[in-house]
Design a protein around this motif. Structure first.
Motif, PDB file in Angstrom:
ATOM      1  N   ALA A  17       1.074  -1.671   0.264  1.00 40.07           N
ATOM      2  CA  ALA A  17       0.305  -0.402  -0.473  1.00 40.07           C
ATOM      3  C   ALA A  17       1.213   1.277   0.463  1.00 40.07           C
ATOM      4  O   ALA A  17       2.169   1.613   1.016  1.00 40.07           O
ATOM      5  N   CYS A  18       0.392   2.214  -1.000  1.00 44.72           N
ATOM      6  CA  CYS A  18       0.965   3.732  -0.250  1.00 44.72           C
ATOM      7  C   CYS A  18       2.847   3.651  -1.369  1.00 44.72           C
ATOM      8  O   CYS A  18       3.304   4.477  -0.189  1.00 44.72           O
ATOM      9  N   VAL A  19       2.526   3.364  -2.638  1.00 45.76           N
ATOM     10  CA  VAL A  19       4.056   2.998  -2.808  1.00 45.76           C
ATOM     11  C   VAL A  19       3.836   4.501  -3.094  1.00 45.76           C
ATOM     12  O   VAL A  19       5.614   4.819  -3.276  1.00 45.76           O
ATOM     13  N   GLY A  20       3.549   5.345  -3.663  1.00 44.83           N
ATOM     14  CA  GLY A  20       4.105   6.796  -4.067  1.00 44.83           C
ATOM     15  C   GLY A  20       4.572   7.618  -3.180  1.00 44.83           C
ATOM     16  O   GLY A  20       5.885   7.490  -3.118  1.00 44.83           O
ATOM     17  N   SER A  21       3.345   7.424  -1.775  1.00 48.75           N
ATOM     18  CA  SER A  21       3.573   8.304  -0.767  1.00 48.75           C
ATOM     19  C   SER A  21       5.445   7.873  -0.019  1.00 48.75           C
ATOM     20  O   SER A  21       6.007   8.737   0.361  1.00 48.75           O
ATOM     21  N   ARG A  22       5.274   6.555   0.052  1.00 51.30           N
ATOM     22  CA  ARG A  22       5.737   5.640   0.966  1.00 51.30           C
ATOM     23  C   ARG A  22       7.443   6.458  -0.383  1.00 51.30           C
ATOM     24  O   ARG A  22       8.707   6.539   0.409  1.00 51.30           O
ATOM     25  N   PRO A  74      -1.872   0.966  14.180  1.00 49.91           N
ATOM     26  CA  PRO A  74      -0.460   0.285  14.158  1.00 49.91           C
ATOM     27  C   PRO A  74      -1.608  -1.275  12.529  1.00 49.91           C
ATOM     28  O   PRO A  74      -2.200  -1.714  13.198  1.00 49.91           O
ATOM     29  N   HIS A  75      -1.097  -1.378  11.539  1.00 49.85           N
ATOM     30  CA  HIS A  75      -0.966  -2.618  10.800  1.00 49.85           C
ATOM     31  C   HIS A  75      -0.022  -2.933  10.068  1.00 49.85           C
ATOM     32  O   HIS A  75       0.809  -2.025   9.769  1.00 49.85           O
ATOM     33  N   GLY A  76      -0.459  -3.916   9.094  1.00 52.26           N
ATOM     34  CA  GLY A  76       0.843  -4.575   8.785  1.00 52.26           C
ATOM     35  C   GLY A  76      -0.059  -6.418   7.516  1.00 52.26           C
ATOM     36  O   GLY A  76      -1.315  -6.454   8.132  1.00 52.26           O
ATOM     37  N   ARG A  77       0.849  -6.527   7.374  1.00 50.89           N
ATOM     38  CA  ARG A  77       0.911  -7.593   5.724  1.00 50.89           C
ATOM     39  C   ARG A  77       1.994  -8.904   6.024  1.00 50.89           C
ATOM     40  O   ARG A  77       2.240  -8.751   6.199  1.00 50.89           O
ATOM     41  N   TRP A  78       1.203  -9.871   6.622  1.00 56.44           N
ATOM     42  CA  TRP A  78       1.685 -11.012   6.699  1.00 56.44           C
ATOM     43  C   TRP A  78       1.590 -11.976   5.722  1.00 56.44           C
ATOM     44  O   TRP A  78       0.275 -12.502   5.066  1.00 56.44           O
ATOM     45  N   ARG A  79       3.040 -13.024   4.688  1.00 57.89           N
ATOM     46  CA  ARG A  79       1.996 -13.665   3.995  1.00 57.89           C
ATOM     47  C   ARG A  79       2.410 -15.216   4.785  1.00 57.89           C
ATOM     48  O   ARG A  79       3.747 -15.135   5.660  1.00 57.89           O
ATOM     49  N   PHE A  80       1.810 -15.472   5.156  1.00 51.07           N
ATOM     50  CA  PHE A  80       2.131 -17.614   5.361  1.00 51.07           C
ATOM     51  C   PHE A  80       1.673 -18.442   4.579  1.00 51.07           C
ATOM     52  O   PHE A  80       0.737 -18.755   3.309  1.00 51.07           O
ATOM     53  N   GLU A 107       5.166 -27.344   6.217  1.00 48.22           N
ATOM     54  CA  GLU A 107       6.166 -26.823   6.701  1.00 48.22           C
ATOM     55  C   GLU A 107       5.358 -24.848   6.622  1.00 48.22           C
ATOM     56  O   GLU A 107       4.706 -25.307   5.631  1.00 48.22           O
ATOM     57  N   LEU A 108       5.945 -24.807   7.055  1.00 48.07           N
ATOM     58  CA  LEU A 108       5.120 -23.290   7.123  1.00 48.07           C
ATOM     59  C   LEU A 108       6.205 -21.787   7.286  1.00 48.07           C
ATOM     60  O   LEU A 108       7.150 -22.336   7.859  1.00 48.07           O
ATOM     61  N   ASP A 109       6.494 -21.178   6.368  1.00 50.92           N
ATOM     62  CA  ASP A 109       7.275 -20.114   6.536  1.00 50.92           C
ATOM     63  C   ASP A 109       6.027 -18.614   6.364  1.00 50.92           C
ATOM     64  O   ASP A 109       4.717 -18.542   5.741  1.00 50.92           O
ATOM     65  N   VAL A 110       6.378 -17.993   7.435  1.00 52.39           N
ATOM     66  CA  VAL A 110       5.525 -16.048   8.001  1.00 52.39           C
ATOM     67  C   VAL A 110       6.729 -15.436   7.196  1.00 52.39           C
ATOM     68  O   VAL A 110       7.944 -15.568   7.892  1.00 52.39           O
ATOM     69  N   VAL A 111       6.207 -14.179   6.165  1.00 53.83           N
ATOM     70  CA  VAL A 111       7.068 -13.083   5.974  1.00 53.83           C
ATOM     71  C   VAL A 111       5.856 -11.868   6.412  1.00 53.83           C
ATOM     72  O   VAL A 111       5.480 -12.149   5.724  1.00 53.83           O
ATOM     73  N   ARG A 112       6.658 -11.028   6.895  1.00 52.49           N
ATOM     74  CA  ARG A 112       6.240  -9.614   7.300  1.00 52.49           C
ATOM     75  C   ARG A 112       6.153  -8.985   6.010  1.00 52.49           C
ATOM     76  O   ARG A 112       7.402  -8.335   5.336  1.00 52.49           O
ATOM     77  N   GLU A 113       5.276  -8.494   5.379  1.00 55.76           N
ATOM     78  CA  GLU A 113       5.380  -7.658   4.137  1.00 55.76           C
ATOM     79  C   GLU A 113       5.073  -6.422   3.370  1.00 55.76           C
ATOM     80  O   GLU A 113       6.417  -5.667   3.029  1.00 55.76           O
ATOM     81  N   SER A 114       4.984  -6.025   4.930  1.00 56.19           N
ATOM     82  CA  SER A 114       4.674  -3.702   5.254  1.00 56.19           C
ATOM     83  C   SER A 114       3.716  -4.292   6.910  1.00 56.19           C
ATOM     84  O   SER A 114       3.595  -5.378   7.142  1.00 56.19           O
ATOM     85  N   PHE A 115       4.390  -2.952   7.118  1.00 57.99           N
ATOM     86  CA  PHE A 115       4.411  -2.472   8.494  1.00 57.99           C
ATOM     87  C   PHE A 115       4.287  -1.138   9.045  1.00 57.99           C
ATOM     88  O   PHE A 115       4.908  -0.728   7.858  1.00 57.99           O
TER      89      PHE A 115
END
Length: 402
Positions: free
Chosen positions: A123-128, A203-209, A305-313
């Protein structure tokens, strides 16, 4: 203006909007913005990150008052999220000119690119990018579902991706940024107010499972012999709901990718994206930790098997109190006409939240009677939208015409 935007990116079957970054619909929205700027005699600029600006006065003077929002959408999104802020900004300028006010500070209207992150997952690529919260290296690694990178998409749309990056000089011109947005909830509807002022963004974020199992035949593989990642994923979705309820937060698995994605095949990979938000950092940490703990237990139980990656926060954003209080003071004079200005928090992210670490920012919300957002059912009544325009015009006059 609303009629001109109404058909851009509208999907005939879903009734929702598909205005994704650097697509044809996005280009049409950008052309609309430029036409609105030029029709009003404003100085049009496209910055190094693809954000659009329309200036009244000399931006080099600095201490500018800026308003605006975004024009892109989530998949099958509603008509108001983003566009209401941009349309209202042009309408507020028209209102101020009708009042024959004299501006003492430069004024700008902005359309930030790729706010929703629908195409590249952030999210918010332009402003980031402008604020330096997304590096050039990170931006170049962003890809869409078809494997097209952000630079490739920009180049295909006729923009130079080699220019992207932090833009401190441009942001340094801004003395205050005020974003108007339709409320994504029912707080104003419940209180009976047309317009509100934002206090903070949760506060918010996106995580990939990533659940990895073993592909096999759905008709011949015994249940006890399966390593089915879909089971672990499904149980994790339910766990997310429980953890969110316990913490008074929200947690949503709203996107999923399955391989090999066959009706008669046990999946080898189930990839799910978690969106979670809470009123404070501690609650958010509790929710996400609880979800991941449960997911690992389910994965172990099914041999997955499980991998968890935080993609944005994005951490909690407290909008600058002085600017927030100034908005309340300016709008307080309208209480005699029945317009009150409650202050409320929000769980939704915005460009104003990204910029808050660099420039003073504030937000206005317009009542949403259903509370529905990111959906074709998203709605705001015309009278409430006009009240939002009046409130924004009053704020801009109070800030830029002193």
């Amino acid at each position: 203006m609303w009629r001109e935007l109404k058909l851009i990116g509208l999907h005939p079957e879903s009734g929702g909007y598909r205005r994704f970054a650097w697509t044809r619909a996005d280009a049409e929205c950008r052309a609309w913005f430029r036409a609105q700027a030029e029709a009003r005699g404003l100085r049009y600029e496209l910055d190094r990150n693809g954000n659009q600006w329309a200036w009244l006065g000399d931006p080099a003077e600095g201490d500018a008052v800026v308003t605006g929002s975004h024009l892109d959408s989530v998949p099958d999104g509603g008509a108001f999220d983003g566009p209401l802020g941009v349309v209202s900004s042009f309408a507020a300028l028209d209102e101020l000119r009708g009042r024959n006010v004299e501006f003492s500070r430069p004024l700008a209207i902005v359309n930030f690119g790729d706010e929703e992150g629908a195409r590249f997952g952030l999210a918010c690529v332009g402003s980031r990018l402008a604020a330096g919260q997304l590096t050039v290296e990170q931006a170049h690694k962003l890809t869409d579902a078809e494997g097209i990178t952000l630079p490739q998409a920009m180049a295909a749309a006729g923009y130079d991706p080699d220019t992207i990056g932090p833009d401190p000089e441009r942001l340094g011109r801004i003395g205050a940024f005020v974003e108007l947005h339709v409320e994504q909830g029912r707080a104003l509807d419940l209180s009976g107010d047309r317009v509100g002022i934002a206090s903070a963004i949760w506060p918010h974020g996106r995580w990939r499972f990533d659940f990895r199992g073993e592909a096999n035949h759905a008709g011949t593989t015994r249940l006890v012999d399966r390593r089915d990642p879909m089971l672990s994923y499904a149980e994790t979705v339910l766990a997310a709901r429980r953890e969110a309820q316990l913490a008074g937060a929200v947690a949503t698995f709203g996107k999923i990718s399955v391989e090999p994605n066959g009706v008669n095949a046990i999946p080898s990979l189930v990839r799910g994206w978690l969106d979670s938000r809470a009123a404070d950092q501690s609650a958010l940490d509790t929710v996400v930790t609880g979800i991941e703990k449960a997911a690992r237990e389910y994965a172990d139980a099914h041999g997955v098997e499980l991998d968890v990656v935080r993609e944005s926060f994005t951490p909690v954003v407290e909008f600058e109190h002085a600017l927030r209080d100034e908005l309340a003071r300016i709008l307080g004079k309208d209480k005699e006409q029945g317009l009150t200005v409650p202050v409320l928090g929000t769980g939704a992210g915005h460009d104003a939240g990204i910029l808050s670490g660099t420039v003073p920012t504030a937000m206005l919300f317009v009542r949403n009677p259903t509370g529905v957002s990111h959906s074709p059912a998203e709605y705001a009544a015309e009278d409430d939208c006009l009240a939002g325009v009046t409130a924004l015009a009053d704020v801009l006059e109070g800030l830029a015409c002193r």
